[in-house]
Design a protein around this motif. Structure first.
Motif, PDB file in Angstrom:
ATOM      1  N   LEU A   1      35.834  46.675  44.689  1.00 46.68           N
ATOM      2  CA  LEU A   1      36.458  45.538  45.360  1.00 46.68           C
ATOM      3  C   LEU A   1      36.818  44.431  44.376  1.00 46.68           C
ATOM      4  O   LEU A   1      36.147  44.240  43.357  1.00 46.68           O
ATOM      5  N   VAL A   2      37.875  43.711  44.727  1.00 44.84           N
ATOM      6  CA  VAL A   2      38.286  42.508  44.003  1.00 44.84           C
ATOM      7  C   VAL A   2      37.947  41.310  44.872  1.00 44.84           C
ATOM      8  O   VAL A   2      38.248  41.296  46.071  1.00 44.84           O
ATOM      9  N   TYR A   3      37.335  40.289  44.271  1.00 44.10           N
ATOM     10  CA  TYR A   3      36.876  39.117  45.020  1.00 44.10           C
ATOM     11  C   TYR A   3      37.659  37.893  44.540  1.00 44.10           C
ATOM     12  O   TYR A   3      37.699  37.600  43.342  1.00 44.10           O
ATOM     13  N   PHE A   4      38.263  37.166  45.497  1.00 45.17           N
ATOM     14  CA  PHE A   4      39.039  35.999  45.098  1.00 45.17           C
ATOM     15  C   PHE A   4      39.189  35.016  46.258  1.00 45.17           C
ATOM     16  O   PHE A   4      39.107  35.397  47.431  1.00 45.17           O
ATOM     17  N   PRO A   5      39.407  33.721  45.924  1.00 38.11           N
ATOM     18  CA  PRO A   5      39.596  32.708  46.959  1.00 38.11           C
ATOM     19  C   PRO A   5      41.041  32.683  47.431  1.00 38.11           C
ATOM     20  O   PRO A   5      41.976  32.763  46.627  1.00 38.11           O
ATOM     21  N   THR A   6      41.240  32.609  48.729  1.00 36.14           N
ATOM     22  CA  THR A   6      42.584  32.525  49.294  1.00 36.14           C
ATOM     23  C   THR A   6      42.697  31.265  50.138  1.00 36.14           C
ATOM     24  O   THR A   6      41.695  30.627  50.483  1.00 36.14           O
ATOM     25  N   ARG A   7      43.943  30.936  50.467  1.00 35.78           N
ATOM     26  CA  ARG A   7      44.167  29.810  51.383  1.00 35.78           C
ATOM     27  C   ARG A   7      45.382  30.096  52.248  1.00 35.78           C
ATOM     28  O   ARG A   7      46.361  30.689  51.778  1.00 35.78           O
ATOM     29  N   GLN A   8      45.301  29.719  53.507  1.00 37.77           N
ATOM     30  CA  GLN A   8      46.450  29.758  54.405  1.00 37.77           C
ATOM     31  C   GLN A   8      46.937  28.330  54.519  1.00 37.77           C
ATOM     32  O   GLN A   8      46.267  27.472  55.104  1.00 37.77           O
TER      33      GLN A   8
END
Length: 703
Positions: free
Chosen positions: A420-427
């Protein structure tokens, strides 16, 4: 059966690498062999992404999902600035190196926290007007007995890693133009690679290689073409066919301001390229063309800068959809075939998997809601929907994601054990509105979109709806299935990068000021610690004398807190910046946290509506990028609504005469008349009184 492995082959390490770090905290030389084998070196974190693959995965497992609750603060260091901290520290043989605001460099004993030395390159604070996104730096590179740092004023500096002394300095940019450097360099075979920023201010992007020993420039790769009549480079002549008009007079953009990765087996350097300048393609390129190499991943030979391949994530970019976001190299088994891939989640909302040898598009899918494209053709080209071309249609368009992207510079991590790749997202959406009065101007961003018209509406219901639709999230992404496996919602849309470990943990800080550990397989929260300030940087892990540590730079800042104050309302901002280092059963404590609540005591709101409207227009053009949209600060720089009576009395001395220029608040006397400065003051006073009225209503409601 799917199989995921590290990009670098498993090789036996030299005995020196297997040994424990030097207790005397003296770093040994960093060599090509050490960097090529860094993935297997559990003690150190010798380059920006830990190893050339940029996976940011630590094989250490002393701290794991079963005992993470025992984590405590082992040591910390306080910095004397409240600007953003974005650096990834390096740890080399028991010494931790990091950078703070205004490019100050620090060396610490990684076990005890004792400061060994510090270095200040004396960046002129007046350079702040040329920075889109805070006085930040993302870190250092190491080679031999030297460290390398790019500065906000465009210098590349070599520093003696043992003494902190300046060895050599070279100016990599034209100091008369609005270039800057915030990204961390990379060193490959004795060559220091560095890009730059400044597209919002109208520059032409490039990245360069310098000799690590002497500072001599070895080659330079331009990411957008210059004037075709003057071009001699065949590649630049070729890609100029993807442009139209006289783009070179506006700079063109395409700055390579952050991400790089290197594959030593293929001997390819990968560089992420940024947005167009101005954003508005109708102004920049007559509304025509793909505009290479904007928003592209470009692969070159590190010895010569020779072009090998590119993939453009956003053809004809005009939404600030940069491809400068973190890139990860890995080996994946896809449809029964082993593939060498490069992975990226750029601003445009899609997660891409490409063949890193050829640049071939393998697959992609959106990790946040998007509306600018309808899908990909058979060659992996995004199909842009007509209404997204706001510059050509002349009609406003609300883009999803907005210009801050579904994911920005905050680093991802890849765990080859979970796949898995872990990263912060935003809408976070944004209204793109063509600027009918566009003109190039100093001391303001030159976008070709109307930032005044796009300001946060002040209608309470609309503002509440915008805030409700703006979300942050930590995502665990399966790059083979192209889907989210788990996610954790965040109240603030601007959060930190990630670290994943063999202890089945993912570490991340957030905008509310918490540093947390999550189960890498399920997303279950395993540990949480209040850091007293928002965190945007990514953590690292290292070991000294068989003890594992987790370190992170804690300091709130960057683009969103500077510009969109209303959307940072839930953040913990403006507190003490620190380097925090944790271990199992750490017993250190921070000083007591005290919430800062400044009083609202503005002068009377006496200006007429016309003056206030004029002040708002000027404020949005010149002031909002630092002090916040509609005069609401996100906590990095002062919220002008809370300014003292003395500040309002001396307004023109500050704004026109440059009273605070040594603090980064330069004079605007060359672009604003005194009466215009007073109009801005009237607008700020008006907004302060509005905030005071809202506060009184809230207090009455509480009663």
């Amino acid at each position: 059966m799917r199989r995921l492995t590290s990009v670098l082959p498993t090789l036996p390490l030299l005995a020196a690498l297997a040994a424990a770090p030097l207790s005397s905290a003296v770093a040994a030389a960093v060599t090509a062999e050490r960097l090529n084998q860094a993935a297997e070196d559990t003690s150190n974190w010798m380059s920006h992404g830990r190893d050339y693959s940029e996976q940011r995965f630590s094989p250490l497992d002393q701290i794991n999902s079963e005992n993470a609750y025992r984590l405590g603060l082992d040591w910390y260091h306080e910095f004397d600035s409240k600007r953003g901290l974005e650096a990834t520290p390096l740890v080399i043989d028991g010494v931790l190196y990091t950078t703070g605001t205004w490019n100050r460099v620090y060396a610490f004993d990684a076990e005890t926290g004792k400061e060994l030395w510090s270095f200040d390159p004396q960046v002129n604070r007046e350079i702040g007007i040329k920075l889109c996104c805070d006085a930040v730096n993302r870190g250092l590179a190491a080679w031999g007995d030297k460290l390398y740092m790019g500065t906000l004023d465009g210098r590349l500096i070599a520093i003696d890693s043992k003494t902190g002394e300046d060895v050599w300095t070279v100016q990599t940019t034209d100091p008369d133009k609005a270039y800057s450097i915030t990204g961390a360099p990379r060193v490959i075979k004795g060559k220091v690679m560095i890009g730059n920023g400044g597209a919002e201010f109208g520059v032409r992007g490039y990245f360069s290689a310098y000799d690590a020993e002497t500072g001599d420039q070895l080659w330079r790769f331009y990411t957008v073409p210059g004037n075709p009549a003057e071009e001699t480079d065949p590649l630049m002549k070729e890609i100029s066919s993807t442009w139209s008009g006289e783009w070179w007079k506006l700079g063109g953009g395409g700055t390579a301001w952050d991400s790089m990765a290197y594959d030593p087996e293929l001997d390819l350097l990968y560089v992420g390229v940024g947005n167009g300048s101005p954003w508005n393609r109708e102004i920049r390129s007559n509304g025509e063309g793909d505009n290479l190499f904007l928003s592209s991943i470009v692969a070159v030979r590190p010895d010569t800068g020779e072009y090998v391949w590119h993939y453009q994530t956003t053809p004809g970019e005009e939404w600030d959809y940069t491809a400068t976001q973190h890139m990860i190299l890995a080996d994946l088994e896809l449809d029964g075939e082993a593939r060498k891939v490069i992975m990226q989640a750029p601003k445009n909302g899609n997660f891409y998997v490409l063949d890193r040898e050829t640049g071939e598009f393998i697959n992609a899918d959106n990790y946040v809601d998007i509306n600018w494209m309808s899908g990909f053709d058979e060659n992996g080209r995004p199909q842009v929907v007509p209404e997204a071309r706001y510059a050509t249609s002349g009609k406003p368009w609300v883009g999803s994601p907005g210009f801050l992207g579904g994911h920005s510079w905050q680093p991802m991590s890849f765990n080859p054990e979970t796949g898995l790749v872990y990263f912060p997202t935003r809408q976070m959406n944004f209204p793109y509105i063509p600027d009918a009065n566009f003109e190039i101007g100093d001391k303001k961003v030159n976008l070709g979109t109307d930032m005044h018209a796009a300001a946060m509406p002040q209608d309470p219901a609309i503002k509440a709806a915008v805030k409700a639709a703006t979300k942050g999230r930590l995502v665990a992404w399966d790059p083979i299935q192209q889907k989210e496996v788990w996610g954790v919602d965040k109240p603030v849309p601007w959060n930190g990068g990630t670290l994943s470990t063999s202890g089945d943990l993912v570490f991340q800080g957030d905008g509310q000021g918490y540093f947390k550990a999550f189960d890498a397989r399920t997303g279950e929260e395993k540990w949480s610690w209040f850091a007293q300030t928002g965190i945007v940087a990514a953590p690292i892990s290292y070991s000294v004398d068989d003890r594992q540590y987790i370190a992170v730079m804690a300091g709130w800042g960057g683009a969103l807190p500077l510009l969109t104050g209303d959307l940072s309302a839930e953040s913990t901002a403006g507190q003490t910046n620190r380097l925090l280092v944790f271990s199992l059963d750490g017993e250190q404590k921070l000083p007591e946290f005290k919430q800062i609540n400044k009083p609202l005591n503005p002068p009377a709101d006496t200006a007429d509506a016309e003056t206030v409207a004029q002040g708002k227009l000027i404020y949005q053009n010149y002031c909002a990028s630092c002090h916040g949209d509609t005069a609401v600060s996100g906590g990095v720089l002062p919220d002008l609504r809370y300014a003292s009576g003395w500040t309002f009395d001396n307004w023109n001395s500050i704004l026109i005469d440059g009273l605070y220029k040594n603090k980064g608040m330069v004079s605007f006397g060359d672009v604003l008349k005194p009466e215009q400065a007073q109009a801005v003051k009237s607008y700020v006073i008006h907004r302060a009184n509005q905030a005071l009225d809202e506060l009184k209503k809230q207090e009455e409601g509480d009663k």
